[in-house]
Design an enzyme around this catalytic site. Structure first.
Site, PDB file in Angstrom:
ATOM      1  CG  ASP A   1      67.382  30.324  36.317  1.00  0.00           C
ATOM      2  OD1 ASP A   1      68.342  30.008  36.442  1.00  0.00           O
ATOM      3  OD2 ASP A   1      66.280  29.886  36.584  1.00  0.00           O
TER       4      ASP A   1
ATOM      5  CB  CYS B   1      46.284  38.266  50.573  1.00  0.00           C
ATOM      6  SG  CYS B   1      44.168  38.047  50.754  1.00  0.00           S
TER       7      CYS B   1
HETATM    8 ZN    ZN Z   1      43.619  36.184  51.161  1.00  0.00          ZN
END
Ligand code: ZN
Length: 414
Positions: free
Chosen positions: A124, A337
């Site tokens: 940015d 995850c």
């Molecule tokens: Zn998760």
């Protein structure tokens, strides 16, 4: 995962970087191949799937970009990011220029080497921080004189400086220096910001860049359709490599944010990537993808994790309350995850309660993977022609926060 993680282990940063580039794209990409390819457009909406080829590898879009403002995605290391499918991360000109300073990053061999992230980086320009974080002393023709938010020292940042810093950072995508006015701006202030943004974009376009570095323009204009159109058209005439929709995520209610995107998108070319800056929740990302946006960045996944909040398909939940004290399910049943594969809500709640760092780290991992996975599913659904159904189901399952619901109700009443 499509790549091995070994190059990040036990190697010096520059060696790791070279290894990665070779693995991911065969070799550092030839300049003529750096481009955006539109692979498929949805028939029920404006959602698209594309492929952006940068100097440090390919990015499949729509994509969620994790925010590494200070050169680190908060609490998550590069190996974990790659494991969870992160394709590209953000760095910030304003912050990195103040600390550690460009002399250090230059000596390290650029930002990729300094932070040991060999995949694409978008930086940015610092415009947003100058206008939101620093104390502005004077807005001049060629930039802004301001006081550092840290020690009050007097600094100057303009198109030339912002592009110069990004050139030295060596990011794959540099953003132009723009004037991002707050949501509460008057029409007169909005007009001034748009004029400044267009003038500064022209100056940015003329600045030299790092080898293979792309530059994206940023369209401003608040919620004024005439200004949005004017700004977008002026930027497109400058032929940037991509276009961002700025001036969103500045405190406006959700319906106004959606409108700002809808006002800008029709004036952006189909063959260039579109990036909605600083947005949003998972449900908003799906809706923005349906409006033709290809790239997103947001601090939400890691910021709310530090408050004990997890994003799920049913909306965000706070892990800390007593209800989860003996809840031995993962945060989300079908999440792949690391946190959901290894830990229970009860354990994570305990970690948060006693202030163990692992708790907020695991919530950051879950939230970031959740955002990345939603984008993977959007891409898959567009490719399969099932995006309309995916979008409908996602919205039906996702319970927005009270704040979002109130904003929607207020606009519906108008
Ligand atoms: Zn998760």
């Amino acid at each position: 995962m499509p790549f091995s993680l070994t190059p990040l282990l036990g190697k010096r940063p520059t060696e790791g970087r070279e290894q990665f580039a070779v693995e991911r794209v065969g070799t550092v990409v030839e300049p003529r191949r750096r481009m955006f390819e539109l692979l498929k457009t949805d028939t029920s909406s404006k959602a698209r799937v594309g492929r952006l080829t940068t100097a440090h590898g390919v990015v499949d879009t729509p994509v969620f970009m994790s925010v590494g403002t200070q050169g680190s995605v908060k609490a998550i290391d590069p190996r974990e990011l790659r494991e969870m499918g992160a394709q590209i991360i953000l760095g910030n000109t304003y912050h990195l220029n103040i600390r550690p300073g460009m002399d250090i990053i230059r000596a390290a061999g650029g930002l990729h080497a300094f932070i040991n992230w060999p995949a694409p980086i978008l930086t940015d320009s610092g415009g947003f921080q100058v206008f939101s974080l620093a104390t502005i002393r004077k807005i001049q023709a060629h930039g802004v004189e301001f006081r550092s938010h840290l020690d009050g020292s007097l600094l100057f940042l303009g198109p030339k400086e912002a592009m110069g810093i990004q050139r030295e950072l060596g990011s794959d995508i540099a953003m132009v220096f723009d004037d991002c006015p707050p949501h509460t701006s008057t029409p007169r202030e909005l007009r001034a910001a748009v004029e400044r943004t267009m003038r500064w974009a022209t100056e940015c376009r003329e600045q030299p860049r790092a080898p293979g570095q792309m530059a994206f323009g940023i369209a401003q204009g608040g919620t004024r359709s005439d200004l949005r159109e004017e700004c977008a058209k002026a930027l497109v005439a400058l032929e940037f490599d991509g276009y961002a929709i700025g001036g969103v995520s500045v405190g406006e209610p959700e319906p106004e944010m959606m409108r700002a995107v809808e006002m800008t998108e029709p004036f952006l070319p189909a063959n260039k990537p579109r990036y909605a800056m600083g947005l949003g929740t998972p449900a908003q990302l799906v809706e923005l993808a349906a409006r033709g946006v290809d790239m997103f960045d947001c601090v939400l996944p890691t910021r709310v994790a530090r408050n004990g909040t997890a994003f799920t398909r049913q909306g965000s939940i706070s892990i800390q309350p007593g209800a989860y004290k003996a809840d031995f399910r993962p945060i989300e049943e079908d999440c792949d995850c690391f946190a959901c594969r290894h830990f229970t809500r009860a354990y994570l709640r305990h970690l948060l309660n006693v202030g163990e760092i692992l708790g907020l780290r695991m919530l950051s991992v879950h939230n970031t993977r959740m955002f990345i996975r939603v984008m993977e599913e959007v891409r898959e659904a567009v490719m399969n022609g099932t995006f309309g159904e995916f979008r409908r189901q996602f919205a039906a399952n996702y319970v927005p926060t009270q704040k979002v619901l109130l904003a929607r109700a207020a606009v519906a009443e108008r």
